[in-house]
Design a protein around this motif. Structure first.
Motif, mmCIF file in Angstrom:
data_model
loop_
_atom_site.group_PDB
_atom_site.id
_atom_site.type_symbol
_atom_site.label_atom_id
_atom_site.label_comp_id
_atom_site.label_asym_id
_atom_site.label_seq_id
_atom_site.Cartn_x
_atom_site.Cartn_y
_atom_site.Cartn_z
ATOM 1 N N LEU A 36 0.835 -1.200 0.000
ATOM 2 C CA LEU A 36 0.000 0.000 0.000
ATOM 3 C C LEU A 36 0.869 1.249 0.000
ATOM 4 C CD1 LEU A 36 -2.779 -1.003 2.564
ATOM 5 C CD2 LEU A 36 -2.969 -0.912 0.075
ATOM 6 N N THR A 37 1.951 1.200 0.769
ATOM 7 C CA THR A 37 2.889 2.326 0.806
ATOM 8 C C THR A 37 3.540 2.524 -0.555
ATOM 9 O OG1 THR A 37 3.360 1.842 3.136
ATOM 10 C CG2 THR A 37 4.920 3.257 1.976
ATOM 11 N N ALA A 38 3.907 1.425 -1.211
ATOM 12 C CA ALA A 38 4.497 1.524 -2.550
ATOM 13 C C ALA A 38 3.497 2.107 -3.539
ATOM 14 C CB ALA A 38 4.959 0.143 -3.017
ATOM 15 N N GLY A 39 2.226 1.745 -3.391
ATOM 16 C CA GLY A 39 1.195 2.302 -4.262
ATOM 17 C C GLY A 39 1.058 3.800 -4.089
ATOM 18 N N VAL A 40 1.081 4.262 -2.847
ATOM 19 C CA VAL A 40 1.007 5.700 -2.573
ATOM 20 C C VAL A 40 2.225 6.421 -3.149
ATOM 21 C CG1 VAL A 40 1.026 7.442 -0.735
ATOM 22 C CG2 VAL A 40 -0.422 5.431 -0.515
ATOM 23 N N ALA A 41 3.403 5.802 -3.019
ATOM 24 C CA ALA A 41 4.624 6.397 -3.576
ATOM 25 C C ALA A 41 4.518 6.532 -5.094
ATOM 26 C CB ALA A 41 5.835 5.539 -3.205
#
Length: 239
Positions: A36-41
């Motif tokens: 999810l963090t990678a998606g936001v990035a």
């Protein structure tokens, strides 16, 4: 010597390898949160690239026409077919099969990161820049991010993530060697619109990786081929 291209591909390979090895040792909560963090990035990088846009009508038209073309040739279906063919042998070779068993969820995440690694605006521009000037700083910076993103997704998807370095290397090396032909024919306006178009695809990739909306991002890729000619024609004859 395509140093940046090689380093970027090795970063994906070793990131995927380390993530797959450590996958079972990382708590389930962490394996869920990190993608999810990678998606936001990815979404944040996409917005940053979109802000470089010079000619909005040309970029939007390119995205629409490119997506239509991708749907007609079923580009994403082709990628999914290739992934399905290699997933079985990879899982038979390695004992770690990843934690994502649902085929649809697996394809959504895997195709998303293939696009993120192989067809991001940063990677394409970085390969062109290195091929033209020898400056590999853009790809070097991208390599740090790709290493950690590959490791994050390999904890859930398994060893198949490290195979992404193959299409990534193929795309970037082709751009590296064609840079001396492509870049002299471009203008700053065309580069800006190309970057913005890549940013839109990265934004859609972030939505897909985060599980918010499964955009058919692979079918959007033909837009990257169309955007610079359309940008040139628009600024020459319309604007």
């Amino acid at each position: 010597m395509p140093i940046g291209v090689i380093v970027n591909s090795l970063a994906v390979f070793f990131g995927g390898l380390i993530g797959a090895v450590l996958g079972d040792k990382i708590p389930e909560r962490t394996r869920t949160a990190l993608p999810l963090t990678a998606g936001v990035a990815s979404m944040a990088m996409g917005v940053n690239l979109i802000l470089k846009m010079n000619t909005m009508p040309a970029v939007v038209l390119s995205l629409i026409l490119g997506s239509a073309l991708g749907e007609l040739i079923k580009f994403e279906k082709g990628i999914e077919w290739c992934v399905g063919r290699i997933r079985g042998p990879i899982e038979r070779i390695f004992s770690n099969k990843g934690t994502v068993d649902n085929q649809k969820e697996f394809m959504e995440k895997f195709v998303g990161i293939v696009i993120l690694f192989s067809a991001s605006g940063t990677g394409i521009f970085g390969a062109l820049k290195e091929g033209m000037t020898g400056d590999y700083s853009v790809l070097l910076a991208k390599s740090f991010l790709d290493f950690f993103v590959a490791a994050i997704f390999a904890t859930a998807l398994g060893y198949i993530v490290l195979t992404i370095c193959v299409p990534q290397f193929a795309v970037l090396i082709c751009l590296f060697f064609s840079a001396s032909i492509i870049l002299p024919m471009t203008t700053p306006s065309m580069i800006s619109d190309f970057t913005a178009c890549g940013g839109m695809i990265m934004l859609a990739t972030g939505f897909r990786i985060s599980g918010i909306k499964a955009f058919a991002i692979a079918n959007m890729l033909p837009a990257l081929i169309l955007v610079m000619p359309i940008s040139y024609l628009w600024t020459t004859f319309v604007k």
